[in-house]
Design a protein around this motif. Structure first.
Motif, PDB file in Angstrom:
ATOM      1  N   ALA A  89       3.020 -37.667  19.966  1.00 50.66           N
ATOM      2  CA  ALA A  89       2.686 -39.282  21.382  1.00 50.66           C
ATOM      3  C   ALA A  89       1.617 -38.860  22.631  1.00 50.66           C
ATOM      4  O   ALA A  89       1.595 -39.623  23.338  1.00 50.66           O
ATOM      5  CB  ALA A  89       4.327 -39.674  21.771  1.00 50.66           C
ATOM      6  N   GLY A  90       1.550 -37.627  22.188  1.00 46.94           N
ATOM      7  CA  GLY A  90       0.714 -37.229  23.093  1.00 46.94           C
ATOM      8  C   GLY A  90       0.321 -36.850  24.721  1.00 46.94           C
ATOM      9  O   GLY A  90      -0.176 -36.027  25.644  1.00 46.94           O
ATOM     10  N   LEU A  91       1.479 -36.221  24.713  1.00 53.47           N
ATOM     11  CA  LEU A  91       2.083 -35.140  25.560  1.00 53.47           C
ATOM     12  C   LEU A  91       1.795 -33.942  25.941  1.00 53.47           C
ATOM     13  O   LEU A  91       2.713 -33.106  24.763  1.00 53.47           O
ATOM     14  CB  LEU A  91       3.853 -35.546  26.083  1.00 53.47           C
ATOM     15  CG  LEU A  91       4.134 -34.826  27.248  1.00 53.47           C
ATOM     16  CD1 LEU A  91       3.242 -36.160  28.286  1.00 53.47           C
ATOM     17  CD2 LEU A  91       5.929 -35.226  26.897  1.00 53.47           C
ATOM     18  N   ALA A  92       1.172 -33.193  26.224  1.00 57.19           N
ATOM     19  CA  ALA A  92       0.771 -31.648  25.904  1.00 57.19           C
ATOM     20  C   ALA A  92       1.684 -31.016  26.232  1.00 57.19           C
ATOM     21  O   ALA A  92       0.777 -29.854  27.453  1.00 57.19           O
ATOM     22  CB  ALA A  92      -1.016 -31.906  25.648  1.00 57.19           C
ATOM     23  N   ILE A  93       2.807 -30.316  25.531  1.00 58.11           N
ATOM     24  CA  ILE A  93       3.682 -29.625  26.474  1.00 58.11           C
ATOM     25  C   ILE A  93       3.725 -28.815  25.327  1.00 58.11           C
ATOM     26  O   ILE A  93       4.076 -29.307  24.441  1.00 58.11           O
ATOM     27  CB  ILE A  93       5.037 -30.250  26.883  1.00 58.11           C
ATOM     28  CG1 ILE A  93       5.360 -31.262  25.734  1.00 58.11           C
ATOM     29  CG2 ILE A  93       4.515 -31.446  27.530  1.00 58.11           C
ATOM     30  CD1 ILE A  93       6.841 -31.791  26.240  1.00 58.11           C
ATOM     31  N   ASP A  94       3.934 -27.496  25.552  1.00 51.44           N
ATOM     32  CA  ASP A  94       4.059 -26.349  24.623  1.00 51.44           C
ATOM     33  C   ASP A  94       3.534 -25.237  25.173  1.00 51.44           C
ATOM     34  O   ASP A  94       3.114 -24.683  25.795  1.00 51.44           O
ATOM     35  CB  ASP A  94       3.354 -26.119  23.550  1.00 51.44           C
ATOM     36  CG  ASP A  94       3.301 -25.392  22.750  1.00 51.44           C
ATOM     37  OD1 ASP A  94       3.809 -24.320  22.613  1.00 51.44           O
ATOM     38  OD2 ASP A  94       3.194 -26.133  20.905  1.00 51.44           O
ATOM     39  N   VAL A  95       5.464 -24.735  25.096  1.00 47.43           N
ATOM     40  CA  VAL A  95       6.434 -23.265  26.035  1.00 47.43           C
ATOM     41  C   VAL A  95       5.264 -21.955  25.580  1.00 47.43           C
ATOM     42  O   VAL A  95       4.607 -21.944  26.903  1.00 47.43           O
ATOM     43  CB  VAL A  95       7.482 -23.285  25.362  1.00 47.43           C
ATOM     44  CG1 VAL A  95       7.768 -21.558  26.324  1.00 47.43           C
ATOM     45  CG2 VAL A  95       8.661 -23.747  26.146  1.00 47.43           C
ATOM     46  N   ARG A  96       4.232 -22.174  24.690  1.00 45.15           N
ATOM     47  CA  ARG A  96       3.381 -20.941  24.245  1.00 45.15           C
ATOM     48  C   ARG A  96       2.456 -20.442  25.146  1.00 45.15           C
ATOM     49  O   ARG A  96       1.590 -20.285  25.084  1.00 45.15           O
ATOM     50  CB  ARG A  96       3.432 -20.948  22.777  1.00 45.15           C
ATOM     51  CG  ARG A  96       4.240 -20.713  21.772  1.00 45.15           C
ATOM     52  CD  ARG A  96       3.480 -20.723  20.133  1.00 45.15           C
ATOM     53  NE  ARG A  96       3.830 -22.581  19.869  1.00 45.15           N
ATOM     54  CZ  ARG A  96       2.833 -22.952  19.451  1.00 45.15           C
ATOM     55  NH1 ARG A  96       2.859 -21.930  17.900  1.00 45.15           N
ATOM     56  NH2 ARG A  96       3.093 -24.076  18.534  1.00 45.15           N
ATOM     57  N   ASN A  97       2.032 -22.269  25.469  1.00 45.70           N
ATOM     58  CA  ASN A  97       0.538 -22.477  26.514  1.00 45.70           C
ATOM     59  C   ASN A  97       1.366 -21.936  28.147  1.00 45.70           C
ATOM     60  O   ASN A  97       0.499 -21.734  28.984  1.00 45.70           O
ATOM     61  CB  ASN A  97       0.298 -24.075  26.139  1.00 45.70           C
ATOM     62  CG  ASN A  97      -1.283 -24.284  27.117  1.00 45.70           C
ATOM     63  OD1 ASN A  97      -1.846 -23.519  26.980  1.00 45.70           O
ATOM     64  ND2 ASN A  97      -1.136 -25.316  27.780  1.00 45.70           N
ATOM     65  N   GLU A  98       2.510 -21.886  28.328  1.00 50.39           N
ATOM     66  CA  GLU A  98       2.582 -21.520  29.047  1.00 50.39           C
ATOM     67  C   GLU A  98       3.505 -20.018  29.757  1.00 50.39           C
ATOM     68  O   GLU A  98       4.016 -19.582  30.794  1.00 50.39           O
ATOM     69  CB  GLU A  98       4.049 -22.648  30.550  1.00 50.39           C
ATOM     70  CG  GLU A  98       2.906 -24.260  29.492  1.00 50.39           C
ATOM     71  CD  GLU A  98       4.506 -25.024  29.795  1.00 50.39           C
ATOM     72  OE1 GLU A  98       5.606 -24.924  30.572  1.00 50.39           O
ATOM     73  OE2 GLU A  98       4.101 -26.133  29.632  1.00 50.39           O
ATOM     74  N   THR A  99       4.303 -19.322  28.824  1.00 51.30           N
ATOM     75  CA  THR A  99       4.776 -18.021  29.636  1.00 51.30           C
ATOM     76  C   THR A  99       4.325 -16.826  28.068  1.00 51.30           C
ATOM     77  O   THR A  99       4.465 -16.210  27.712  1.00 51.30           O
ATOM     78  CB  THR A  99       6.238 -18.663  28.303  1.00 51.30           C
ATOM     79  OG1 THR A  99       6.095 -18.446  26.747  1.00 51.30           O
ATOM     80  CG2 THR A  99       6.946 -19.618  29.093  1.00 51.30           C
ATOM     81  N   GLU A 100       2.907 -16.764  29.040  1.00 54.52           N
ATOM     82  CA  GLU A 100       2.520 -15.077  28.695  1.00 54.52           C
ATOM     83  C   GLU A 100       2.620 -13.954  28.862  1.00 54.52           C
ATOM     84  O   GLU A 100       2.645 -13.097  28.239  1.00 54.52           O
ATOM     85  CB  GLU A 100       0.652 -16.017  29.447  1.00 54.52           C
ATOM     86  CG  GLU A 100      -0.709 -16.195  28.343  1.00 54.52           C
ATOM     87  CD  GLU A 100      -0.956 -15.665  27.091  1.00 54.52           C
ATOM     88  OE1 GLU A 100      -1.344 -14.975  26.519  1.00 54.52           O
ATOM     89  OE2 GLU A 100      -0.150 -16.666  26.351  1.00 54.52           O
ATOM     90  N   ASP A 101       3.611 -14.172  29.918  1.00 53.70           N
ATOM     91  CA  ASP A 101       4.039 -12.937  30.429  1.00 53.70           C
ATOM     92  C   ASP A 101       5.336 -12.741  29.423  1.00 53.70           C
ATOM     93  O   ASP A 101       5.352 -11.562  29.420  1.00 53.70           O
ATOM     94  CB  ASP A 101       5.051 -13.286  32.549  1.00 53.70           C
ATOM     95  CG  ASP A 101       5.810 -14.817  31.540  1.00 53.70           C
ATOM     96  OD1 ASP A 101       5.506 -15.609  30.715  1.00 53.70           O
ATOM     97  OD2 ASP A 101       6.996 -14.399  32.531  1.00 53.70           O
TER      98      ASP A 101
END
Length: 362
Positions: free
Chosen positions: A222-234
């Motif tokens: 739907a165009g919502l750019a959310i993905d945990v892989r993009n936020e949890t590099e730690d």
């Protein structure tokens, strides 16, 4: 105004073999409103994890929460336990966890696509997609020793190493799968009958995706750019191995199909990068510490964000464990997205959600 009907779908329906119930109010064939009821099958898993099992055994228990994303549950739990123990796992274990998570994503996305094809009345494409999915099951068995419940991620690292000959064999299987994937993309993209049934059907707008806190491929389509892989590099170095966010804007069943196919390309690239650059190190970090304090972890499962909360009290048994599965986050949007569609489109729309009530009802 036409005649109004109330139509129940589920729990247990040919297009929804899960304990999820929808009640549609229609005017003739057009859906005007939907009620959704998630029947919670209390299996007592969270309570058992805090009373019957030691914290190191829990990764094996939560791996039985779901047969489709077992590695997501065992990895998320292992990560939250490692936070409570205040340990960092070896680099090789991180790469191997990402390898199995992406293999699992491929098989899960192909399973969803096959169900959409079947629920759209395209039985031959269902069979072809399931046939092509088989390679991912064989690879998972070679890496983990099991086709379904892997017991691969454990507290402190992973339970098995990747042999070099298995790594080379996986790369060969990936090459042989690519023409099959391109064939599937061509069919899902260009088959006139399938597109006619799926384009413009079950649309979720970006605004509704944000308002209803939708996660996973359902949100990204739907165009919502959310993905945990993009936020949890730690926790896991996704960007080191080639992670790329995939989004679409149409938000319909067709967009969700195409987004999952495009995400399979990303998963293949990540797997190839991991095998070609697998670092040398131990597989597990040993510790005699007990879990202490509170911690949370988010992990991108095939259906979206998987959330784990755990509380330890310096004993062998956890004080509290709470799991939130992605399907739970998406139930509100599922009910919203049926409105305005023909009742005959319901089976394909449901399959495109890729619901998993085994994860949601514990």
């Amino acid at each position: 105004m036409g005649k109004q009907y109330e139509i129940p779908v589920g729990a247990q329906h040919i297009s929804l073999l899960e304990p999820l119930h929808f009640k549609f109010t229609t005017v003739n064939e057009k859906i005007k409103s939907t009620e959704a009821n998630v029947f919670y099958v209390h299996r007592g898993i969270e309570l058992a994890c805090c009373s019957k099992f030691k914290f190191r055994q829990v990764s094996f228990v939560v791996g039985r929460v779901c047969g489709l994303c077992s590695i997501s549950h065992s990895t998320a739990y292992s990560q939250v336990a490692e936070k409570l123990l205040k340990i960092e796992i070896p680099t090789r274990a991180k790469y191997l966890r990402m390898l199995v998570i992406e293999l699992d994503r491929i098989h899960s996305h192909l399973l969803c696509l096959s169900h959409v094809a079947e629920n759209s009345g395209f039985e031959a494409l269902f069979m072809k997609t399931m046939q092509y999915r088989e390679f991912s099951m064989e690879v998972l068995e070679a890496v983990c020793g099991n086709r379904v419940q892997y017991d691969f991620a454990i507290v402190g690292g992973v339970s098995r190493d990747l042999k070099p000959e298995i790594g080379r064999w996986i790369l060969e299987r990936m090459k042989s799968f690519m023409p099959q994937l391109e064939e599937l993309v061509d069919i899902y993209q260009n088959n006139w009958t399938l597109s006619l049934k799926n384009k413009g059907i079950g649309v979720l707008t970006k605004e509704n995706a944000m308002r209803l806190n939708v996660v996973g491929p359902f949100a990204r389509a739907a165009g919502l750019a959310i993905d945990v892989r993009n936020e949890t590099e730690d926790l896991l170095p996704w960007k080191e191995v080639g992670f790329e966010m995939i989004t679409d804007t149409a938000g319909d069943v067709h967009a969700r199909n195409m987004l999952r196919l495009r995400e399979i390309y990303v998963s293949i690239r990540i797997i190839e990068n991991i095998i070609n650059g697998l670092p040398e190190s131990a597989l597990i970090t040993e510790t005699k510490a007990f879990p202490d304090g509170e911690a949370t972890v988010r992990l991108e499962a095939p259906r979206g964000e998987l959330f784990y909360y755990a509380k330890g009290n310096k004993t062998q048994v956890l004080e509290r464990l709470k799991i939130k599965a992605p399907t739970f986050s998406n139930v509100g949007a599922m009910a919203e997205t049926f409105k305005g569609n023909e009742y005959g489109s319901v089976p394909a729309i449901i399959a495109s959600y890729d619901p998993c009530l085994s994860c949601t009802a514990r």
